[in-house]
Design a protein around this motif. Sequence first.
Motif, PDB file in Angstrom:
ATOM      1  N   PRO A 277      36.691  31.663  45.036  1.00 35.69           N
ATOM      2  CA  PRO A 277      36.596  32.334  46.338  1.00 35.69           C
ATOM      3  C   PRO A 277      35.551  33.438  46.299  1.00 35.69           C
ATOM      4  CG  PRO A 277      38.888  32.181  45.587  1.00 35.69           C
ATOM      5  CD  PRO A 277      38.020  31.797  44.428  1.00 35.69           C
ATOM      6  N   THR A 278      34.947  33.672  47.431  1.00 35.90           N
ATOM      7  CA  THR A 278      33.946  34.730  47.537  1.00 35.90           C
ATOM      8  C   THR A 278      34.477  35.982  48.212  1.00 35.90           C
ATOM      9  OG1 THR A 278      33.149  33.778  49.610  1.00 35.90           O
ATOM     10  CG2 THR A 278      32.066  33.059  47.586  1.00 35.90           C
ATOM     11  N   GLY A 279      35.677  35.890  48.793  1.00 36.44           N
ATOM     12  CA  GLY A 279      36.241  37.061  49.451  1.00 36.44           C
ATOM     13  C   GLY A 279      37.490  36.707  50.235  1.00 36.44           C
ATOM     14  N   TRP A 280      38.069  37.744  50.824  1.00 30.02           N
ATOM     15  CA  TRP A 280      39.273  37.585  51.640  1.00 30.02           C
ATOM     16  C   TRP A 280      38.897  37.269  53.079  1.00 30.02           C
ATOM     17  CZ3 TRP A 280      43.944  37.275  49.562  1.00 30.02           C
ATOM     18  CH2 TRP A 280      44.162  37.846  48.301  1.00 30.02           C
ATOM     19  N   ASP A 281      39.685  36.415  53.716  1.00 31.96           N
ATOM     20  CA  ASP A 281      39.507  36.136  55.136  1.00 31.96           C
ATOM     21  C   ASP A 281      40.548  36.882  55.968  1.00 31.96           C
ATOM     22  OD1 ASP A 281      37.732  34.688  56.851  1.00 31.96           O
ATOM     23  OD2 ASP A 281      39.413  33.409  57.430  1.00 31.96           O
ATOM     24  N   PHE A 282      41.798  36.810  55.574  1.00 32.91           N
ATOM     25  CA  PHE A 282      42.862  37.502  56.308  1.00 32.91           C
ATOM     26  C   PHE A 282      44.133  37.516  55.470  1.00 32.91           C
ATOM     27  CE2 PHE A 282      43.530  33.065  57.372  1.00 32.91           C
ATOM     28  CZ  PHE A 282      44.905  32.919  57.301  1.00 32.91           C
ATOM     29  N   ALA A 283      45.107  38.276  55.936  1.00 33.11           N
ATOM     30  CA  ALA A 283      46.476  38.210  55.430  1.00 33.11           C
ATOM     31  C   ALA A 283      47.395  38.132  56.635  1.00 33.11           C
ATOM     32  CB  ALA A 283      46.813  39.433  54.585  1.00 33.11           C
ATOM     33  N   GLU A 284      48.396  37.266  56.566  1.00 36.47           N
ATOM     34  CA  GLU A 284      49.348  37.105  57.664  1.00 36.47           C
ATOM     35  C   GLU A 284      50.708  37.620  57.226  1.00 36.47           C
ATOM     36  OE1 GLU A 284      51.760  33.667  60.203  1.00 36.47           O
ATOM     37  OE2 GLU A 284      50.356  33.091  58.617  1.00 36.47           O
ATOM     38  N   LEU A 346      41.426  32.689  52.209  1.00 40.84           N
ATOM     39  CA  LEU A 346      40.379  32.941  51.232  1.00 40.84           C
ATOM     40  C   LEU A 346      39.093  32.271  51.682  1.00 40.84           C
ATOM     41  CD1 LEU A 346      42.277  32.334  47.852  1.00 40.84           C
ATOM     42  CD2 LEU A 346      41.759  34.515  48.955  1.00 40.84           C
ATOM     43  N   GLN A 347      37.992  32.980  51.532  1.00 40.60           N
ATOM     44  CA  GLN A 347      36.689  32.391  51.826  1.00 40.60           C
ATOM     45  C   GLN A 347      36.192  31.679  50.571  1.00 40.60           C
ATOM     46  OE1 GLN A 347      34.142  35.490  53.373  1.00 40.60           O
ATOM     47  NE2 GLN A 347      35.236  35.589  55.323  1.00 40.60           N
ATOM     48  N   VAL A 348      35.828  30.417  50.738  1.00 39.98           N
ATOM     49  CA  VAL A 348      35.381  29.594  49.615  1.00 39.98           C
ATOM     50  C   VAL A 348      34.069  28.914  49.999  1.00 39.98           C
ATOM     51  CG1 VAL A 348      37.706  29.197  48.713  1.00 39.98           C
ATOM     52  CG2 VAL A 348      36.755  27.632  50.412  1.00 39.98           C
ATOM     53  N   PRO A 349      33.249  28.552  49.009  1.00 40.41           N
ATOM     54  CA  PRO A 349      31.945  27.943  49.326  1.00 40.41           C
ATOM     55  C   PRO A 349      32.057  26.654  50.131  1.00 40.41           C
ATOM     56  CG  PRO A 349      31.995  28.686  47.046  1.00 40.41           C
ATOM     57  CD  PRO A 349      33.381  28.831  47.567  1.00 40.41           C
ATOM     58  N   PHE A 444      41.538  27.713  42.059  1.00 41.72           N
ATOM     59  CA  PHE A 444      40.514  28.662  42.479  1.00 41.72           C
ATOM     60  C   PHE A 444      39.711  29.262  41.320  1.00 41.72           C
ATOM     61  CE2 PHE A 444      43.732  28.885  45.889  1.00 41.72           C
ATOM     62  CZ  PHE A 444      42.942  28.495  46.958  1.00 41.72           C
ATOM     63  N   GLY A 445      40.029  28.897  40.099  1.00 40.54           N
ATOM     64  CA  GLY A 445      39.283  29.420  38.969  1.00 40.54           C
ATOM     65  C   GLY A 445      39.495  30.901  38.721  1.00 40.54           C
ATOM     66  N   LEU A 446      40.607  31.463  39.219  1.00 45.14           N
ATOM     67  CA  LEU A 446      40.873  32.881  38.972  1.00 45.14           C
ATOM     68  C   LEU A 446      41.259  33.092  37.517  1.00 45.14           C
ATOM     69  CD1 LEU A 446      42.842  34.066  42.146  1.00 45.14           C
ATOM     70  CD2 LEU A 446      40.394  33.669  41.835  1.00 45.14           C
ATOM     71  N   GLU A 447      40.922  34.246  37.007  1.00 35.93           N
ATOM     72  CA  GLU A 447      41.221  34.575  35.619  1.00 35.93           C
ATOM     73  C   GLU A 447      42.426  35.501  35.556  1.00 35.93           C
ATOM     74  OE1 GLU A 447      37.604  36.306  34.249  1.00 35.93           O
ATOM     75  OE2 GLU A 447      36.519  34.390  34.194  1.00 35.93           O
ATOM     76  N   ALA A 448      43.261  35.294  34.555  1.00 39.24           N
ATOM     77  CA  ALA A 448      44.463  36.117  34.388  1.00 39.24           C
ATOM     78  C   ALA A 448      44.152  37.308  33.498  1.00 39.24           C
ATOM     79  CB  ALA A 448      45.593  35.283  33.789  1.00 39.24           C
ATOM     80  N   GLN A 449      44.500  38.493  33.974  1.00 39.67           N
ATOM     81  CA  GLN A 449      44.401  39.677  33.145  1.00 39.67           C
ATOM     82  C   GLN A 449      45.696  39.832  32.344  1.00 39.67           C
ATOM     83  OE1 GLN A 449      43.267  42.478  36.415  1.00 39.67           O
ATOM     84  NE2 GLN A 449      41.451  42.824  35.153  1.00 39.67           N
ATOM     85  N   VAL A 450      45.654  40.656  31.339  1.00 37.61           N
ATOM     86  CA  VAL A 450      46.831  40.855  30.490  1.00 37.61           C
ATOM     87  C   VAL A 450      47.983  41.379  31.352  1.00 37.61           C
ATOM     88  CG1 VAL A 450      47.785  42.113  28.535  1.00 37.61           C
ATOM     89  CG2 VAL A 450      45.419  41.283  28.460  1.00 37.61           C
ATOM     90  N   SER A 451      49.151  40.757  31.207  1.00 34.21           N
ATOM     91  CA  SER A 451      50.293  41.148  32.022  1.00 34.21           C
ATOM     92  C   SER A 451      50.844  42.498  31.569  1.00 34.21           C
ATOM     93  CB  SER A 451      51.392  40.086  31.959  1.00 34.21           C
ATOM     94  OG  SER A 451      51.877  39.954  30.638  1.00 34.21           O
ATOM     95  N   ASN A 452      51.451  43.197  32.526  1.00 30.38           N
ATOM     96  CA  ASN A 452      52.058  44.502  32.257  1.00 30.38           C
ATOM     97  C   ASN A 452      53.506  44.497  32.707  1.00 30.38           C
ATOM     98  OD1 ASN A 452      49.727  46.056  31.300  1.00 30.38           O
ATOM     99  ND2 ASN A 452      48.918  45.743  33.358  1.00 30.38           N
ATOM    100  N   ASP A 453      54.338  45.252  32.021  1.00 34.31           N
ATOM    101  CA  ASP A 453      55.714  45.479  32.442  1.00 34.31           C
ATOM    102  C   ASP A 453      55.804  46.887  33.013  1.00 34.31           C
ATOM    103  OD1 ASP A 453      56.606  42.993  31.652  1.00 34.31           O
ATOM    104  OD2 ASP A 453      57.117  43.656  29.628  1.00 34.31           O
ATOM    105  N   VAL A 454      56.280  46.972  34.254  1.00 37.14           N
ATOM    106  CA  VAL A 454      56.371  48.257  34.944  1.00 37.14           C
ATOM    107  C   VAL A 454      57.839  48.604  35.124  1.00 37.14           C
ATOM    108  CG1 VAL A 454      55.797  49.527  37.039  1.00 37.14           C
ATOM    109  CG2 VAL A 454      54.197  47.823  36.141  1.00 37.14           C
TER     110      VAL A 454
END
Length: 618
Positions: A277-284, A346-349, A444-454
């Motif tokens: 994705p290249t960016g956000w389009d909206f949230a509902e 999500l905006q995608v190519p 979407f090819g998103l990458e996972a960052q290291v998880s955190n416990d809050v």
Amino acid sequence: MQKTSIATVCLAGTLEEKMRAAAEAGFHGIEVFEPDLVASPLSPEQVRDLAEELGLTLDLYQPFRDLEGVPEEQFQQNLRRLEAKFQLMQRLGVDLILLCSNVGTATNWEDPVAVEQLRRAADLAAEYDVRIAYEALAWGRFVNTYEHSWSLVQQADRPNLGLCLDSFHILSRRGDVTGFRDIPGEKVFFVQMADAPLLLMDVLSWSRHHRNFPGEGGFDLVTFMRELYATGYTGPVSLEVFSDVYRQTESVRTAREAMRSLQWLDDAQSGDVPARPTGWDFAEVRAAEPADLVEVLTQLGFADRGRHRTKDVHLFAAGDARVVTNDRAEAPLEHAGGSVIASVGLQVPDPRSTAEHARDLHFPKAWRANRADEMVLRGVQAPDGTEVFLAPSTAAAPQWVGEYGSRAEGETAGDDLILGIDHVNLAQPWQWFEEGVLFYRSLFGLEAQVSNDVASPQGLVRSEVMRTPDGAVRIPLNLIPHGLDPGRSAEPRSLSGHVDHDELRLKAAYPQHVAFLSSDAVEVARRARGRGLRMLPVPSNYYEDLAARFNLDEGFLAELRENDVMYDRDEGGEFLHFYTRTVGTVFFEVVERRGGYEGYGAGSAPVRLAAQYDLDRQ
């Protein structure tokens, strides 16, 4: 894709249910996990016949434990036990057995003794036309690396004795997989794949309770597969995942998730990365009390762009941030007094190719009714029920915005300090958390960052951020605590892709939010307060701690305190942010990123969770 297989231990249910689930998901074969067979009312012959009926091959019988490295008298007993398994395998029609390196009975280890015993075991197996795949367990008492197991197999020098390479056992010990190239492909008899979160704990507990499917953890399985294929290996790629979650969830859904993970892995190792994705389009947002939602958005500085000409939804906009409010309150929302982030755009190519990729991965469609003069938004449903719609990448306002009523003359276009959507935080049911990670990674090819416990008043909250490398799209996934909704069933939504009422009720029971990027968070807070917005209150102790940690200018600290704005800083830059109170269970955040700050104010999260908990109890 090469031949696929799955160990029955991965799935819930009886052996027959597991076999039918594997076949329905499209697997070519299965590994028969011995405890599943022992507990089954089916005879070995009936299991063999059922596999043939389902079009499944029986690829491996497993496990056989604690054979080698023992005194001769004990080894004779082990051979008797092993021969009984060979006879059973003939009844099943399986010609390959998994032999795990000894973890308990080997005491005075000598490699030559183990080599001779492996050789004798292979000779006995040859009498039954059986092959042995020797596997180095990560917690093996003496043999715990694939290099050591390969050395023993080489010395034993029997054509029906080879290796099983298991990604968990190798990567949990940080093994160097480039050494695979020293092993001829024909001596790799079997390959088992599993991913896992990167945890600091004893490897046996890690293995037994926290494995997951490829793409859902932190192991570099792509390099593992590339090095494996460099050996010339052409056998099955199988999944062996021990998981407390999968043992409690519906077997067909789990099997489909498993197959999807192998499809992702096959694409990733071949370099076929999905278009990001290249960016956000909206949230509902769908709320039981839409008027309260509208009030908060207006106080934040969003302009009402009108009602959709055919649907019960309104559009609110500020800068490039667009929020659609849904006026149709479902019964579960009204009952819970809650709200949900029902969908995101999500905006995608190329929306068409992304939708086709979703179809290939067997993710259910999300449907949006359209008139002939309305923009077609293709959509897909995430595992938690959130609908993700696909829009073409554009620098201008998207075409669908024109389907809403025009602004009244003189009406504000929205606060000019709000730039767009920074991130959307989605709550994930405990049983679908890993599947959600795989959804955003594989599609979407998103990458996972290291998880955190809050830490929160209701227990630890696990959070894992999925994002594009450039940060254009960031989606923190928060695990809904298991005990939050004890009446929640582990059954999935209907396979048609529609969210059932149970799913909607659970989503409405836990906070999630949309965060807006701004150029000046303090000024946005000041303006919003002037419009009557009630901020999430921040305790005085928080600001005293800020002063101790960061040595902030007193005037600046007073400004933060006055407007309930929170602060963080790292080597990249600074982060200012504030929260609204919840509307049902959805709230909003306004953030300002200064310099190269890439985080989310993790140090503020426990304070936010505690404040929300206190307000909910009032």
